[in-house]
Design a protein around this motif. Structure first.
Motif, PDB file in Angstrom:
ATOM      1  N   MET A 112       0.826  -1.206   0.000  1.00 45.50           N
ATOM      2  CA  MET A 112       0.000   0.000   0.000  1.00 45.50           C
ATOM      3  C   MET A 112       0.862   1.258   0.000  1.00 45.50           C
ATOM      4  SD  MET A 112      -3.366  -0.718   2.384  1.00 45.50           S
ATOM      5  CE  MET A 112      -2.817  -2.045   3.445  1.00 45.50           C
ATOM      6  N   GLU A 113       1.933   1.249   0.776  1.00 47.71           N
ATOM      7  CA  GLU A 113       2.813   2.419   0.847  1.00 47.71           C
ATOM      8  C   GLU A 113       3.480   2.711  -0.495  1.00 47.71           C
ATOM      9  OE1 GLU A 113       5.531   1.592   3.979  1.00 47.71           O
ATOM     10  OE2 GLU A 113       4.024   1.805   5.569  1.00 47.71           O
ATOM     11  N   SER A 114       3.773   1.665  -1.253  1.00 45.64           N
ATOM     12  CA  SER A 114       4.403   1.846  -2.562  1.00 45.64           C
ATOM     13  C   SER A 114       3.380   1.990  -3.683  1.00 45.64           C
ATOM     14  CB  SER A 114       5.339   0.670  -2.864  1.00 45.64           C
ATOM     15  OG  SER A 114       4.615  -0.556  -2.877  1.00 45.64           O
ATOM     16  N   ASN A 115       2.100   2.051  -3.296  1.00 49.91           N
ATOM     17  CA  ASN A 115       1.010   2.255  -4.253  1.00 49.91           C
ATOM     18  C   ASN A 115       0.888   1.114  -5.266  1.00 49.91           C
ATOM     19  OD1 ASN A 115      -1.204   3.911  -4.909  1.00 49.91           O
ATOM     20  ND2 ASN A 115      -0.108   4.783  -6.658  1.00 49.91           N
ATOM     21  N   LYS A 116       1.317  -0.087  -4.858  1.00 49.25           N
ATOM     22  CA  LYS A 116       1.176  -1.245  -5.733  1.00 49.25           C
ATOM     23  C   LYS A 116      -0.181  -1.927  -5.582  1.00 49.25           C
ATOM     24  CE  LYS A 116       6.123  -2.225  -6.145  1.00 49.25           C
ATOM     25  NZ  LYS A 116       7.212  -3.206  -5.891  1.00 49.25           N
ATOM     26  N   THR A 117      -0.840  -1.660  -4.454  1.00 43.69           N
ATOM     27  CA  THR A 117      -2.205  -2.157  -4.261  1.00 43.69           C
ATOM     28  C   THR A 117      -3.082  -1.010  -3.789  1.00 43.69           C
ATOM     29  OG1 THR A 117      -1.910  -2.748  -1.932  1.00 43.69           O
ATOM     30  CG2 THR A 117      -1.383  -4.446  -3.572  1.00 43.69           C
ATOM     31  N   LYS A 118      -4.374  -1.188  -3.964  1.00 43.10           N
ATOM     32  CA  LYS A 118      -5.320  -0.236  -3.385  1.00 43.10           C
ATOM     33  C   LYS A 118      -5.307  -0.392  -1.867  1.00 43.10           C
ATOM     34  CE  LYS A 118      -8.675  -2.225  -5.721  1.00 43.10           C
ATOM     35  NZ  LYS A 118     -10.042  -2.464  -6.282  1.00 43.10           N
ATOM     36  N   ASP A 119      -5.853   0.564  -1.155  1.00 46.18           N
ATOM     37  CA  ASP A 119      -5.947   0.463   0.304  1.00 46.18           C
ATOM     38  C   ASP A 119      -6.949  -0.626   0.680  1.00 46.18           C
ATOM     39  OD1 ASP A 119      -4.131   2.527   0.738  1.00 46.18           O
ATOM     40  OD2 ASP A 119      -5.691   4.061   0.655  1.00 46.18           O
ATOM     41  N   PHE A 120      -6.593  -1.465   1.653  1.00 51.07           N
ATOM     42  CA  PHE A 120      -7.493  -2.543   2.049  1.00 51.07           C
ATOM     43  C   PHE A 120      -7.290  -2.928   3.501  1.00 51.07           C
ATOM     44  CE2 PHE A 120      -3.637  -4.642   0.614  1.00 51.07           C
ATOM     45  CZ  PHE A 120      -3.500  -5.778   1.398  1.00 51.07           C
ATOM     46  N   ILE A 121      -8.310  -3.571   4.059  1.00 48.04           N
ATOM     47  CA  ILE A 121      -8.216  -4.166   5.381  1.00 48.04           C
ATOM     48  C   ILE A 121      -8.318  -5.679   5.214  1.00 48.04           C
ATOM     49  CG2 ILE A 121      -9.343  -2.130   6.370  1.00 48.04           C
ATOM     50  CD1 ILE A 121     -11.782  -3.934   6.984  1.00 48.04           C
ATOM     51  N   VAL A 122      -7.955  -6.412   6.261  1.00 47.14           N
ATOM     52  CA  VAL A 122      -7.980  -7.874   6.204  1.00 47.14           C
ATOM     53  C   VAL A 122      -8.882  -8.413   7.308  1.00 47.14           C
ATOM     54  CG1 VAL A 122      -6.625 -10.001   6.342  1.00 47.14           C
ATOM     55  CG2 VAL A 122      -5.640  -7.947   5.264  1.00 47.14           C
ATOM     56  N   VAL A 123      -9.807  -9.270   6.939  1.00 44.28           N
ATOM     57  CA  VAL A 123     -10.678  -9.954   7.894  1.00 44.28           C
ATOM     58  C   VAL A 123     -10.214 -11.401   7.981  1.00 44.28           C
ATOM     59  CG1 VAL A 123     -13.045 -10.607   8.471  1.00 44.28           C
ATOM     60  CG2 VAL A 123     -12.586  -8.430   7.302  1.00 44.28           C
ATOM     61  N   SER A 220     -14.966 -10.629  -6.209  1.00 41.98           N
ATOM     62  CA  SER A 220     -14.480 -10.459  -7.581  1.00 41.98           C
ATOM     63  C   SER A 220     -13.128 -11.130  -7.790  1.00 41.98           C
ATOM     64  CB  SER A 220     -14.354  -8.984  -7.941  1.00 41.98           C
ATOM     65  OG  SER A 220     -13.349  -8.357  -7.157  1.00 41.98           O
ATOM     66  N   GLY A 221     -12.468 -11.514  -6.699  1.00 44.07           N
ATOM     67  CA  GLY A 221     -11.161 -12.143  -6.833  1.00 44.07           C
ATOM     68  C   GLY A 221     -10.904 -13.153  -5.743  1.00 44.07           C
ATOM     69  N   ALA A 222     -10.196 -14.229  -6.092  1.00 45.42           N
ATOM     70  CA  ALA A 222      -9.822 -15.264  -5.126  1.00 45.42           C
ATOM     71  C   ALA A 222      -8.376 -15.648  -5.356  1.00 45.42           C
ATOM     72  CB  ALA A 222     -10.721 -16.487  -5.261  1.00 45.42           C
ATOM     73  N   PHE A 319      -1.747  -9.096  -7.578  1.00 48.74           N
ATOM     74  CA  PHE A 319      -2.627  -9.570  -8.637  1.00 48.74           C
ATOM     75  C   PHE A 319      -4.088  -9.221  -8.341  1.00 48.74           C
ATOM     76  CE2 PHE A 319      -5.254 -13.077 -10.442  1.00 48.74           C
ATOM     77  CZ  PHE A 319      -5.037 -12.805 -11.781  1.00 48.74           C
ATOM     78  N   LEU A 320      -4.532  -9.466  -7.120  1.00 46.80           N
ATOM     79  CA  LEU A 320      -5.933  -9.225  -6.777  1.00 46.80           C
ATOM     80  C   LEU A 320      -6.236  -7.750  -6.583  1.00 46.80           C
ATOM     81  CD1 LEU A 320      -7.047 -11.939  -4.158  1.00 46.80           C
ATOM     82  CD2 LEU A 320      -7.269 -11.966  -6.646  1.00 46.80           C
ATOM     83  N   LEU A 321      -5.357  -7.050  -5.873  1.00 48.51           N
ATOM     84  CA  LEU A 321      -5.683  -5.703  -5.402  1.00 48.51           C
ATOM     85  C   LEU A 321      -4.870  -4.619  -6.108  1.00 48.51           C
ATOM     86  CD1 LEU A 321      -5.657  -7.341  -2.081  1.00 48.51           C
ATOM     87  CD2 LEU A 321      -7.381  -5.575  -2.314  1.00 48.51           C
ATOM     88  N   HIS A 322      -4.472  -4.893  -7.310  1.00 52.07           N
ATOM     89  CA  HIS A 322      -3.638  -3.965  -8.070  1.00 52.07           C
ATOM     90  C   HIS A 322      -4.226  -2.560  -8.085  1.00 52.07           C
ATOM     91  CE1 HIS A 322      -0.928  -2.475 -11.150  1.00 52.07           C
ATOM     92  NE2 HIS A 322      -1.951  -2.085 -11.867  1.00 52.07           N
ATOM     93  N   SER A 323      -3.358  -1.594  -7.805  1.00 52.13           N
ATOM     94  CA  SER A 323      -3.791  -0.192  -7.785  1.00 52.13           C
ATOM     95  C   SER A 323      -3.771   0.382  -9.197  1.00 52.13           C
ATOM     96  CB  SER A 323      -2.878   0.630  -6.885  1.00 52.13           C
ATOM     97  OG  SER A 323      -3.189   2.003  -6.968  1.00 52.13           O
ATOM     98  N   ASN A 324      -4.860   1.034  -9.574  1.00 54.34           N
ATOM     99  CA  ASN A 324      -4.958   1.641 -10.894  1.00 54.34           C
ATOM    100  C   ASN A 324      -4.459   3.079 -10.909  1.00 54.34           C
ATOM    101  OD1 ASN A 324      -6.154  -0.640 -12.123  1.00 54.34           O
ATOM    102  ND2 ASN A 324      -8.137  -0.067 -11.257  1.00 54.34           N
ATOM    103  N   SER A 325      -4.146   3.601  -9.716  1.00 54.95           N
ATOM    104  CA  SER A 325      -3.707   5.009  -9.644  1.00 54.95           C
ATOM    105  C   SER A 325      -2.209   5.139  -9.800  1.00 54.95           C
ATOM    106  CB  SER A 325      -4.155   5.600  -8.313  1.00 54.95           C
ATOM    107  OG  SER A 325      -3.602   4.882  -7.232  1.00 54.95           O
TER     108      SER A 325
END
Length: 325
Positions: A112-123, A220-222, A319-325
């Motif tokens: 997340m810090e390197s903007n490689k994924t979108k911001d997310f939480i984990v359950v 949408s992703g697994a 792969f799942l949470l790739h950041s588009n920004s």
């Protein structure tokens, strides 16, 4: 007289409207009851861990559920959600049964810090000793077995599943009908499928595959790491893999709106998995999946352990949470 009646009705309607408005305002002003409490016993690389223990359910046995929030989590932002199985193995090796962890907080924070994924939480849904196989096996695939093969599987000398009932469908009902609405209400998260994902390893890999197939409008992703295609104990002439493949072939979700990630190593229990890779590729390509929405990666020399999964966790997360920004 008629005019008086109209006036009384109008007053009544205004009173109802005012009461409704008052209740709405009170509801907006009343803070959400927090059922997830800080869990300071966890030693983390980054972020914070909350725990709800036990989470009661009408579908499965009560168990702890953890929620990991990234550093500087803010209600002013909206986050994607990653649901993960085997929750006690993800963040802190001092709380796991084997002293290993996935290092989810490390990888999630760095990506997340390197903007490689979108911001997310984990359950993180904990498993229960003696119940894990029943909860995580893709239940509907068992019906693809003949009666003879079902009897063969049920007679395996496996204390985890001997004489037990499959509970995968109820496990997913708990996740989708009970847990997800709770998480959606408690945290600042997106609720749509485009921002809801599921991940696990081994039997958790099978369940993640099952989750996106059973609930394509929710996930949408697994990501399915070291997916346990043998289904149970690896045995000669094992009928379970083919039963699972038939299920996947019939129920794989729409490739235009979904992503699925598989991987496997080559040592210890993972040594049983490479033989199934061509079959999985054939099924997924026939269903319309390609390199943009499907992976089935081989990690040569890696074994079946949290240490191995932690070394490559950035791959499925990106792969799942790739950041588009």
């Amino acid at each position: 007289m008629k005019k008086l009646v109209y006036i009384l009705i109008a007053i009544g309607l205004m009173s109802c409207k005012n009461e409704a408005s008052k209740k709405e305002t009170e509801s907006m002003d009343t803070p959400k009851e927090t059922v997830f409490k800080p869990f300071p016993e966890a030693t983390l690389f980054s972020g914070s861990l909350l725990r709800y223990n036990p989470v009661e359910s009408k579908y499965i046995k009560p168990r702890p559920v953890d929620v990991w929030l990234p550093e500087n989590y803010s209600e002013s932002k909206t986050y994607a959600v990653l649901y993960m199985h085997d929750g006690q193995m993800l963040f802190d090796p001092t709380n796991s049964w084997n002293g290993q962890e996935w290092k989810v907080d490390e990888w999630a924070s760095k990506l997340m810090e390197s903007n490689k994924t979108k911001d997310f939480i984990v359950v993180a849904i904990h498993n229960l000793n003696g119940q894990r196989w029943q909860d995580l096996f893709p239940e509907k695939s068992f019906s693809n077995l003949s009666e003879v093969d079902q009897e063969l599987i049920n007679k395996q000398s496996n204390a985890i599943k001997e004489g037990s009932d499959l509970n995968g469908d109820n496990y997913l009902k708990f996740l989708v009908e009970e847990l997800k609405p709770l998480v959606d209400a408690q945290f600042s998260v997106y609720t749509n499928k485009e921002n809801t994902f599921v991940m696990g390893s081994s039997m958790g890999g099978l369940m993640s595959m099952y989750a996106i197939c059973e609930y394509p409008d929710v996930f949408s992703g697994a990501a399915c790491l070291s997916t346990h295609w043998p289904g149970a104990n690896p045995i000669d002439n094992n009928p379970l893999p083919e039963a699972i493949f038939k299920y996947l072939e019939a129920h794989a979700p729409n490739p235009e709106t979904h992503k699925i990630y598989f991987d496997y190593g080559t040592k210890t229990l993972d040594a049983h998995y490479p033989q199934y890779a061509p079959k999985i590729d054939t099924i997924m390509h026939a269903k319309g999946y390609n390199d943009s929405n499907y992976k089935n990666l081989k990690f040569e020399g890696t074994n079946h352990s949290e240490d191995s999964w932690s070394q490559r966790l950035d791959v499925p997360l990106t792969f799942l949470l790739h950041s588009n920004s």
